[in-house]
Design an enzyme around this catalytic site. Structure first.
Site, mmCIF file in Angstrom:
data_model
loop_
_atom_site.group_PDB
_atom_site.id
_atom_site.type_symbol
_atom_site.label_atom_id
_atom_site.label_comp_id
_atom_site.label_asym_id
_atom_site.label_seq_id
_atom_site.Cartn_x
_atom_site.Cartn_y
_atom_site.Cartn_z
ATOM 1 C CB THR A 174 -0.935 0.031 1.229
ATOM 2 O OG1 THR A 174 -1.835 -1.077 1.143
ATOM 3 C CG2 THR A 174 -1.743 1.318 1.274
ATOM 4 C CG PHE A 176 0.191 4.716 3.714
ATOM 5 C CD1 PHE A 176 -0.945 4.788 4.506
ATOM 6 C CD2 PHE A 176 0.749 3.461 3.481
ATOM 7 C CE1 PHE A 176 -1.526 3.654 5.035
ATOM 8 C CE2 PHE A 176 0.175 2.317 4.005
ATOM 9 C CZ PHE A 176 -0.966 2.415 4.784
#
Length: 282
Positions: A174, A176
């Site tokens: 992921t 960010f």
């Protein structure tokens, strides 16, 4: 209330957003927020100085809500961080793979662990976030319920790890972004840089083609282009784009100048250092 050294994130303690905040801002206080709206508000109203927000996942794609919040938030992207995602199957003490029937987690986490859910015939139940799912399981004290959560959540909520590394793909990562009230532009000529911006195009033939032509002719690499409607209208489309480079670099400066000829409301959301993860995982 002082905002120094406080970073807000969505989720409960032990969530992936909490983990990446701790890794990159270890001396800061992490402020848990119930929703993305609360995270944006915490920074906007001064309760926190920064926000750690997930924006993309290598399996699930974009975190859709964020693309709608960013343009109108008044906040600025000042950094990016990548987190390889590790999920564990958690249960209360005494639970086992034989006793569990349901599995709780965030919808994205459930989607990223489909194989294990299918293998054990578990019924998925959507929770607000991955760490919150672990808390729910701990509160329920039911050996038939399990949670898909980061390993840190097991420590926080006193759960047992029934199985580790259950994500479907090893490359599950992921991305960010860190948001701030004040813009903090990375200096030019100081290493790889990412520029994020938004723009609108009218619903006309070849409008997007013409708008993006300058990036191709100037050799600027565009790494993201996301579209969504503005105000629920079909007559205009807003785009969020990311490119390699700094606006002071001649190629990108020229491309952005050409972009303005064919678009409206061009707005740079952030100019920030590229995370080293990009060069290690091209």
């Amino acid at each position: 209330m002082s905002t120094k050294n406080r970073i807000a994130y969505q989720g409960e303690p032990g969530a992936n957003s909490h983990i990446v905040a701790k890794e990159n801002y270890p001396d800061w206080e992490a402020l848990a927020c119930a929703s993305f709206e609360d995270v944006f508000a915490a920074v906007a109203n001064g309760e926190a100085e920064l926000a750690m927000i997930p924006i993309d996942n290598s399996i699930a794609g974009r975190v859709a809500d964020i693309h709608h919040f960013l343009p109108t938030s008044g906040l600025h992207i000042v950094a990016e961080h990548f987190l390889p995602i590790q999920f564990s199957l958690l249960g209360i003490p005494g639970a086992s793979l034989d006793t569990i029937k349901t599995v709780h987690s965030h919808v994205h986490a459930l989607g990223q662990c489909r194989k294990i859910i299918k293998q054990y015939g578990l019924t998925p139940i959507i929770s607000g976030d991955t760490a919150g799912a672990a808390r729910e399981i701990a509160d329920a004290a039911d050996p038939s319920q399990a949670a898909i959560s980061p390993p840190l959540a097991a420590e926080i909520y006193g759960l047992e790890v029934l199985m580790s590394d259950i994500e479907d793909e090893e490359h599950n990562t992921t991305r960010f972004v860190v948001l701030s009230r004040e813009p903090k532009e990375a200096p030019a000529g100081n290493g790889p840089t990412v520029t994020t911006f938004i723009f609108n195009v009218r619903n006309l033939p070849a409008a997007l083609y013409k708008a993006l032509g300058g990036f191709a002719t100037n050799g600027v690499n565009m790494t993201k282009l996301e579209s969504y409607m503005v105000g629920g209208q079909f007559a205009a489309t807003q785009f969020l784009a990311e490119v390699d480079g700094h606006p002071e670099d001649t190629p990108l400066r020229r491309a952005l100048e050409e972009l303005e000829f064919f678009t409206t409301d061009v707005k740079i959301l952030g100019v920030y250092p590229a995370d080293p993860f990009r060069s290690l995982n091209p």
